[in-house]
Design a protein around this motif. Structure first.
Motif, short mmCIF file in Angstrom:
data_model
loop_
_atom_site.label_atom_id
_atom_site.label_comp_id
_atom_site.label_asym_id
_atom_site.label_seq_id
_atom_site.Cartn_x
_atom_site.Cartn_y
_atom_site.Cartn_z
N UNK A 14 17.63 -11.59 -6.08
CA UNK A 14 18.50 -10.89 -7.04
C UNK A 14 19.09 -9.64 -6.39
N UNK A 15 20.39 -9.55 -6.37
CA UNK A 15 21.07 -8.34 -5.91
C UNK A 15 20.55 -7.90 -4.54
N UNK A 16 20.58 -8.78 -3.58
CA UNK A 16 20.17 -8.52 -2.19
C UNK A 16 18.67 -8.33 -2.03
N UNK A 17 17.89 -8.49 -3.08
CA UNK A 17 16.43 -8.48 -2.95
C UNK A 17 15.85 -7.08 -2.81
N UNK A 18 14.55 -7.07 -2.45
CA UNK A 18 13.87 -5.79 -2.26
C UNK A 18 13.34 -5.19 -3.55
N UNK A 19 13.29 -5.98 -4.62
CA UNK A 19 12.83 -5.46 -5.91
C UNK A 19 11.32 -5.65 -6.04
N UNK A 20 10.63 -4.58 -6.45
CA UNK A 20 9.21 -4.66 -6.75
C UNK A 20 9.05 -4.87 -8.25
N UNK A 21 8.43 -5.99 -8.63
CA UNK A 21 8.33 -6.35 -10.04
C UNK A 21 7.15 -5.59 -10.66
N UNK A 22 7.44 -4.80 -11.73
CA UNK A 22 6.41 -4.03 -12.42
C UNK A 22 5.80 -4.81 -13.58
N UNK A 23 6.62 -5.62 -14.22
CA UNK A 23 6.15 -6.35 -15.39
C UNK A 23 6.96 -7.62 -15.54
N UNK A 24 6.28 -8.65 -16.07
CA UNK A 24 7.02 -9.89 -16.30
C UNK A 24 6.45 -10.60 -17.52
N UNK A 25 7.35 -11.06 -18.38
CA UNK A 25 7.00 -11.89 -19.54
C UNK A 25 7.87 -13.14 -19.49
N UNK A 26 7.24 -14.25 -19.81
CA UNK A 26 8.07 -15.47 -19.78
C UNK A 26 7.52 -16.62 -20.61
N UNK A 27 6.22 -16.63 -20.90
CA UNK A 27 5.69 -17.81 -21.60
C UNK A 27 4.55 -17.50 -22.55
N UNK A 38 0.87 -1.18 0.00
CA UNK A 38 0.00 0.00 0.00
C UNK A 38 0.91 1.22 0.00
N UNK A 39 0.77 2.00 -1.09
CA UNK A 39 1.66 3.14 -1.25
C UNK A 39 1.21 4.30 -0.35
N UNK A 40 2.14 5.26 -0.20
CA UNK A 40 1.88 6.39 0.69
C UNK A 40 0.72 7.25 0.21
N UNK A 41 0.57 7.34 -1.11
CA UNK A 41 -0.39 8.29 -1.66
C UNK A 41 -1.69 7.66 -2.08
N UNK A 42 -1.93 6.46 -1.63
CA UNK A 42 -3.16 5.79 -2.08
C UNK A 42 -3.65 4.87 -0.99
N UNK A 43 -4.94 4.67 -0.99
CA UNK A 43 -5.53 3.72 -0.05
C UNK A 43 -5.68 2.34 -0.67
N UNK A 44 -5.34 2.24 -1.93
CA UNK A 44 -5.51 0.95 -2.62
C UNK A 44 -4.44 -0.04 -2.18
N UNK A 45 -4.87 -1.28 -1.99
CA UNK A 45 -3.91 -2.35 -1.70
C UNK A 45 -3.45 -2.96 -3.03
N UNK A 46 -2.19 -3.24 -3.10
CA UNK A 46 -1.61 -3.76 -4.34
C UNK A 46 -1.01 -5.13 -4.05
N UNK A 47 -1.39 -6.11 -4.88
CA UNK A 47 -0.69 -7.39 -4.85
C UNK A 47 0.50 -7.28 -5.79
N UNK A 48 1.66 -7.53 -5.25
CA UNK A 48 2.86 -7.40 -6.07
C UNK A 48 3.80 -8.56 -5.79
N UNK A 49 4.64 -8.81 -6.78
CA UNK A 49 5.67 -9.86 -6.61
C UNK A 49 6.96 -9.19 -6.15
N UNK A 50 7.48 -9.67 -5.02
CA UNK A 50 8.73 -9.14 -4.50
C UNK A 50 9.85 -10.13 -4.80
N UNK A 51 10.87 -9.63 -5.45
CA UNK A 51 12.01 -10.46 -5.83
C UNK A 51 13.14 -10.23 -4.84
N UNK A 52 13.44 -11.29 -4.08
CA UNK A 52 14.50 -11.18 -3.07
C UNK A 52 15.71 -12.05 -3.42
#
Ligand code: CA
Length: 484
Positions: free
Chosen positions: A307-320, A291-305
């Protein structure tokens, strides 16, 4: 007179008895003679026991002449003489010599028998050896016959394979010919379609048809030769119909741990972003609630931990290719796809996330040979919707090549909202939604093609110009994390 007769009879009887006695004595002496000869070795005087006749004459008057025999006793026909002994001895010697001769013959025959036995034994050995050699010869003959048979079979197989290869070569040439024919038909149809479009536009009075955008002709350096012009285009219908399909968790191509099943969010949170998730001690990549600071909306997101110490929020993914990315503005503004698979986090969510602070952008690219490269931009944020979610990028670093800077400062364009610098709508040509320029060097929301090199009238694959304009990448991820 009668007395004289009785006297003569008595005399006759006496002479007969005397004669029989003397004969028996001689016989007895004859039987005992060998013993006497062997024991005493003395000659026997044949005359020492010689009988004599005694005449008893009765006292009577002799009236006539009396005759007396003057000859000696008659010779004994059975008496053994020296001559007989000599003869016997000679016979014995002769027989002894014959026996000796026979003994010599027997000895010679014995040697011959022994030699014969040896020869027979040697003959048996030779027969055994000959039999063994014969069996070996038979074995060799059979083996060579088998080898010949096997060789003949191999030759037949080689001939069959050669025949099959020739048949396939002929088939391949036939297919090539048919492909050339079909390509000609397609070209003719394309020309006809273009002519029909022009005719249609003229009839509608819209003026001239906008030309297609310039193609990105950058040639990739690492396209496998075998894949060139051999891959089939992805079935667009499949991509379109699978837009809302929920995929089961799959193994990440980047070695990330499998995500938890969709809908099982971590109980913690919501978090500001995935970096905060990482700071909270979560080290497992997966789906988290933000949930971002400027919004009340809850977001389901994929967190990548992973890669490079983690903490990455995935914006887009293509694979198949499981999700259709050729969508309208509202879809891109919101979000679509599967968080644990192909997905788009949504322009509004990305805008709110990137507005919270200073973020950097990581783009991870993987080709069909499994090679991964990355492009990192030192800063990243979007402007608000009324600015068309304009892209703001920092400086590039990485090994993928900078194909994204040409999109910097551009608004987002979808099939129903044209904000690009091209006369037409780049989304129509690239079949996606992106911060198109005119139209640009990247198209990471394009059509997912299997295999890499693709054929299409337009440049609508998932390309990164430094990797090749007509090379559609296998997998792509866009991720942001606060600047260190
Ligand atoms: Ca345009």
């Amino acid at each position: 007179m009668q007395g004289l007769v009785w006297s003569l009879c008595a005399l006759l009887c006496l002479s007969l008895w005397e004669e029989s006695y003397c004969r028996s004595s001689r016989e007895t002496q004859r039987t005992k003679e060998p013993f006497l000869l062997r024991s005493r070795r003395a000659p026997i005087d044949p005359n020492s026991k010689q009988c004599s006749y005694t005449f008893l004459v009765p006292e009577q008057r002799i009236t006539g002449p009396i005759c007396a025999s003057t000859t000696g006793p008659e010779p004994d026909k059975d008496r053994v003489t020296r001559m007989d002994i000599a003869d016997v001895r000679e016979v014995l010697n002769k027989q002894r010599r014959e026996i000796e001769t026979l003994q010599l013959v027997v000895d010679v025959d014995g040697n011959l028998v022994n030699e014969m036995k040896l020869l027979r034994k040697e003959s048996r050995n030779m027969n055994s050896r000959v039999t063994q050699l014969y069996m070996q010869l038979l074995h060799e003959i059979i083996r060579k016959r088998d080898n010949s048979l096997e060789l003949a079979q191999l030759e037949n197989r080689v001939l069959n394979v050669t025949s099959e290869m020739m048949r396939l070569a002929s088939r391949y040439k036939d297919l090539e010919s048919r492909f050339a024919t079909m390509a000609g038909v397609v070209n003719n149809q394309s020309i006809l379609i273009t002519a029909l479009e022009e005719q249609c536009l003229r009839s509608l009075g819209r003026g001239e048809l906008a030309p297609a955008p310039p193609l990105v002709q950058a040639v990739p350096q690492n396209i496998p030769v075998d894949n060139r012009f051999t891959n089939e285009i992805q079935r667009n219908s499949r991509a379109f119909t699978r837009g809302s399909r929920k995929n089961s968790p799959t193994v990440s191509p980047f070695g990330i741990e499998p995500p938890p099943p969709q809908g099982t969010l971590t109980s913690d949170g919501p978090f500001k972003d995935c970096f905060q998730v990482r700071q909270a001690g979560h080290t497992t990549s997966g789906m988290y609630l933000l949930k971002t600071d400027n919004s009340d909306r809850l977001i389901q997101a994929w967190c990548e931990h992973g890669l490079d110490n983690g903490g990455w929020t995935v914006l887009q993914r293509r694979r198949d290719g499981s999700v259709n990315f050729f969508r309208n503005w509202e879809n891109y503004k919101a979000s679509f796809g599967n968080i644990d698979g192909e997905h788009w986090l949504g322009l509004e969510n990305i805008y709110n996330l990137s507005k919270q602070g200073d973020y950097k952008l990581m783009i991870e690219l993987e080709d069909w040979a499994g090679k991964k490269v990355y492009a990192e931009y030192s800063s990243f944020h979007l402007e608000a919707e009324n600015q068309g979610y304009r892209l703001r990028l920092g400086t590039y670093q990485g090994n993928a090549g900078d194909s994204f800077t040409s999109h910097n400062g551009k608004q987002f364009t979808t099939l129903d909202r044209d904000k690009d610098a091209f006369t037409g709508n780049c989304a129509h040509f690239h079949k996606g939604g992106w911060w198109y320029n005119a139209c640009g060097q990247t198209n990471l929301n394009g059509v997912w093609y299997s295999g890499g090199v693709y054929r299409s009238k337009f440049q609508d694959g998932i390309f990164w110009a430094d990797g090749g304009g007509f090379y559609s990448l296998k997998s792509v991820r866009l991720m942001i994390r606060p600047i260190d």
